[in-house]
Design a protein around this motif. Structure first.
Motif, mmCIF file in Angstrom:
data_model
loop_
_atom_site.group_PDB
_atom_site.id
_atom_site.type_symbol
_atom_site.label_atom_id
_atom_site.label_comp_id
_atom_site.label_asym_id
_atom_site.label_seq_id
_atom_site.Cartn_x
_atom_site.Cartn_y
_atom_site.Cartn_z
ATOM 1 N N SER A 129 0.838 -1.205 0.000
ATOM 2 C CA SER A 129 0.000 0.000 0.000
ATOM 3 C C SER A 129 0.874 1.256 0.000
ATOM 4 C CB SER A 129 -0.969 0.007 1.184
ATOM 5 O OG SER A 129 -0.268 -0.001 2.399
ATOM 6 N N ARG A 130 1.964 1.240 0.764
ATOM 7 C CA ARG A 130 2.892 2.390 0.745
ATOM 8 C C ARG A 130 3.540 2.539 -0.628
ATOM 9 N NH1 ARG A 130 6.482 1.620 6.240
ATOM 10 N NH2 ARG A 130 4.735 1.372 7.678
ATOM 11 N N LEU A 131 3.982 1.412 -1.169
ATOM 12 C CA LEU A 131 4.604 1.448 -2.496
ATOM 13 C C LEU A 131 3.596 1.920 -3.542
ATOM 14 C CD1 LEU A 131 7.141 0.812 -4.152
ATOM 15 C CD2 LEU A 131 6.325 -1.541 -4.359
ATOM 16 N N GLY A 132 2.358 1.455 -3.404
ATOM 17 C CA GLY A 132 1.312 1.848 -4.352
ATOM 18 C C GLY A 132 1.078 3.345 -4.376
ATOM 19 N N ARG A 133 1.163 3.985 -3.202
ATOM 20 C CA ARG A 133 0.954 5.438 -3.164
ATOM 21 C C ARG A 133 2.044 6.175 -3.930
ATOM 22 N NH1 ARG A 133 -1.055 4.168 2.085
ATOM 23 N NH2 ARG A 133 0.953 4.492 3.119
ATOM 24 N N ILE A 134 3.224 5.580 -4.010
ATOM 25 C CA ILE A 134 4.323 6.206 -4.756
ATOM 26 C C ILE A 134 4.156 5.998 -6.257
ATOM 27 C CG2 ILE A 134 6.822 6.099 -5.206
ATOM 28 C CD1 ILE A 134 7.160 5.234 -2.253
ATOM 29 N N VAL A 135 3.782 4.781 -6.659
ATOM 30 C CA VAL A 135 3.873 4.423 -8.080
ATOM 31 C C VAL A 135 2.567 4.549 -8.864
ATOM 32 C CG1 VAL A 135 5.750 2.818 -7.554
ATOM 33 C CG2 VAL A 135 3.427 1.938 -7.803
ATOM 34 N N PHE A 136 1.414 4.524 -8.164
ATOM 35 C CA PHE A 136 0.178 4.364 -8.916
ATOM 36 C C PHE A 136 -0.094 5.537 -9.851
ATOM 37 C CE2 PHE A 136 -2.802 0.827 -8.399
ATOM 38 C CZ PHE A 136 -3.616 1.079 -9.484
ATOM 39 N N PHE A 137 0.214 6.748 -9.415
ATOM 40 C CA PHE A 137 -0.134 7.913 -10.226
ATOM 41 C C PHE A 137 1.087 8.592 -10.831
ATOM 42 C CE2 PHE A 137 -3.339 7.538 -6.783
ATOM 43 C CZ PHE A 137 -4.319 6.966 -7.567
ATOM 44 N N ASP A 138 2.233 7.925 -10.770
ATOM 45 C CA ASP A 138 3.459 8.473 -11.355
ATOM 46 C C ASP A 138 4.002 7.461 -12.359
ATOM 47 O OD1 ASP A 138 6.097 9.210 -11.950
ATOM 48 O OD2 ASP A 138 6.349 10.201 -10.012
ATOM 49 N N PRO A 139 3.772 7.699 -13.649
ATOM 50 C CA PRO A 139 4.173 6.721 -14.673
ATOM 51 C C PRO A 139 5.658 6.371 -14.638
ATOM 52 C CG PRO A 139 2.707 8.374 -15.626
ATOM 53 C CD PRO A 139 3.040 8.842 -14.240
ATOM 54 N N ALA A 140 6.508 7.342 -14.329
ATOM 55 C CA ALA A 140 7.952 7.072 -14.308
ATOM 56 C C ALA A 140 8.311 6.129 -13.156
ATOM 57 C CB ALA A 140 8.741 8.380 -14.188
ATOM 58 N N GLU A 141 7.732 6.375 -11.995
ATOM 59 C CA GLU A 141 7.988 5.502 -10.843
ATOM 60 C C GLU A 141 7.388 4.111 -11.069
ATOM 61 O OE1 GLU A 141 9.612 6.965 -7.364
ATOM 62 O OE2 GLU A 141 10.427 7.095 -9.382
ATOM 63 N N ARG A 142 6.232 4.080 -11.700
ATOM 64 C CA ARG A 142 5.596 2.786 -11.989
ATOM 65 C C ARG A 142 6.451 1.983 -12.964
ATOM 66 N NH1 ARG A 142 0.906 4.740 -12.865
ATOM 67 N NH2 ARG A 142 0.674 4.509 -15.099
ATOM 68 N N ALA A 143 6.995 2.666 -13.967
ATOM 69 C CA ALA A 143 7.861 1.982 -14.937
ATOM 70 C C ALA A 143 9.115 1.451 -14.253
ATOM 71 C CB ALA A 143 8.235 2.941 -16.069
ATOM 72 N N LYS A 144 9.641 2.209 -13.298
ATOM 73 C CA LYS A 144 10.831 1.761 -12.555
ATOM 74 C C LYS A 144 10.508 0.495 -11.761
ATOM 75 C CE LYS A 144 12.351 4.314 -9.040
ATOM 76 N NZ LYS A 144 13.044 5.406 -8.308
ATOM 77 N N LEU A 145 9.349 0.497 -11.096
ATOM 78 C CA LEU A 145 8.951 -0.690 -10.332
ATOM 79 C C LEU A 145 8.746 -1.885 -11.257
ATOM 80 C CD1 LEU A 145 8.105 -2.026 -7.666
ATOM 81 C CD2 LEU A 145 5.762 -1.254 -8.158
ATOM 82 N N ASN A 146 8.031 -1.661 -12.361
ATOM 83 C CA ASN A 146 7.763 -2.762 -13.295
ATOM 84 C C ASN A 146 9.047 -3.366 -13.841
ATOM 85 O OD1 ASN A 146 5.011 -2.509 -12.950
ATOM 86 N ND2 ASN A 146 4.687 -1.293 -14.792
ATOM 87 N N SER A 147 10.059 -2.527 -14.053
ATOM 88 C CA SER A 147 11.335 -3.043 -14.583
ATOM 89 C C SER A 147 12.023 -3.963 -13.581
ATOM 90 C CB SER A 147 12.269 -1.883 -14.967
ATOM 91 O OG SER A 147 12.793 -1.246 -13.804
ATOM 92 N N LEU A 148 11.728 -3.781 -12.295
ATOM 93 C CA LEU A 148 12.277 -4.667 -11.272
ATOM 94 C C LEU A 148 11.435 -5.932 -11.104
ATOM 95 C CD1 LEU A 148 13.052 -2.030 -8.461
ATOM 96 C CD2 LEU A 148 14.730 -3.200 -9.889
ATOM 97 N N VAL A 149 10.110 -5.742 -11.122
ATOM 98 C CA VAL A 149 9.204 -6.838 -10.762
ATOM 99 C C VAL A 149 8.923 -7.781 -11.921
ATOM 100 C CG1 VAL A 149 6.870 -7.375 -9.946
ATOM 101 C CG2 VAL A 149 8.153 -5.498 -8.909
ATOM 102 N N HIS A 150 8.625 -7.225 -13.106
ATOM 103 C CA HIS A 150 8.165 -8.066 -14.216
ATOM 104 C C HIS A 150 9.123 -9.198 -14.581
ATOM 105 C CE1 HIS A 150 4.944 -5.124 -15.951
ATOM 106 N NE2 HIS A 150 4.602 -5.680 -14.816
ATOM 107 N N PRO A 151 10.425 -8.941 -14.723
ATOM 108 C CA PRO A 151 11.320 -10.062 -15.099
ATOM 109 C C PRO A 151 11.295 -11.193 -14.083
ATOM 110 C CG PRO A 151 12.427 -7.946 -15.407
ATOM 111 C CD PRO A 151 11.166 -7.662 -14.664
ATOM 112 N N GLU A 152 11.202 -10.851 -12.788
ATOM 113 C CA GLU A 152 11.185 -11.878 -11.744
ATOM 114 C C GLU A 152 9.896 -12.697 -11.806
ATOM 115 O OE1 GLU A 152 13.650 -12.527 -9.582
ATOM 116 O OE2 GLU A 152 14.884 -10.976 -10.484
#
Length: 201
Positions: free
Chosen positions: A67-90
């Motif tokens: 939920s904390r991470l979601g507040r950072i990434v949900f409405f910021d496309p750049a932060e969301r892309a950064k998270l996805n680049s870490l999570v998706h490959p795994e």
């Protein structure tokens, strides 16, 4: 083994459809469950997320506080892309491992439920793509009720994702969850019979 991708918009009913397919004999894999495990305490992914977004995204137990991470990434496309680049490959690596295991066990139909399958391009890895959808108003109503959001907050979350109408264009099969559970079950049964037919060819 027939590999089936299952996706759709947030709060459109993917979980219900996945469970109905599991009831009929499909092996099902939930990408969200994989994410939950990978973001547990002490994992390599958790360490890298804390490095990228700061230690405040960790719970006192050392796991990622989504939920904390979601507040950072949900409405910021750049932060969301950064998270996805870490999570998706795994997540993709783990999905492939589980699918290999399923195939080795002789599973006939395996279904992977992943919200961002089309956005990530991994829908191409599947033999069939099933998209779950419902009208936007119903989607907002369900999301607000499920997550305790205002309608405006729910609307922002829906708008942060690819529109369901665009996902529909990629589908081999569609399930419309706007009716009763019985209506959804009827559609799932029809799709299941066609998946079994495809798996046997």
């Amino acid at each position: 083994m027939l590999r089936v991708g299952l996706t759709g918009g947030i709060a459109c009913g993917k979980t219900v459809v996945r469970k109905l397919l599991a009831d009929r004999g499909a092996l099902t894999i939930d990408a969200d469950d994989i994410v939950h495990r990978l973001m547990g305490a002490g994992t390599d992914l958790t360490r890298r997320i804390a490095e990228a977004f700061g230690p405040d995204v960790l719970s006192p137990q050392g796991m990622v506080d989504r939920s904390r991470l979601g507040r950072i990434v949900f409405f910021d496309p750049a932060e969301r892309a950064k998270l996805n680049s870490l999570v998706h490959p795994e997540v993709i690596r783990e999905e492939k491992r589980l699918l290999r295991e399923a195939e080795d066990r002789g599973v006939e139909v395996a279904v992977v439920d992943a919200a961002l399958m089309i956005e990530a391009g991994t829908y191409r890895d599947y033999d069939r793509l099933l998209v779950v959808h419902c009208p936007r108003d119903l989607q907002l109503e369900r999301l607000a009720a499920r997550d305790g959001l205002t309608r405006a907050e729910a609307s922002r979350r829906v708008d942060a994702q690819m529109p369901v109408e665009e996902k529909i264009a990629y589908a081999d099969f569609l399930i419309d969850t706007s009716g009763s559970l019985g209506d959804t079950e009827r559609q799932v049964q029809e799709v299941w019979e066609r998946l079994l037919e495809a798996a046997s060819q």
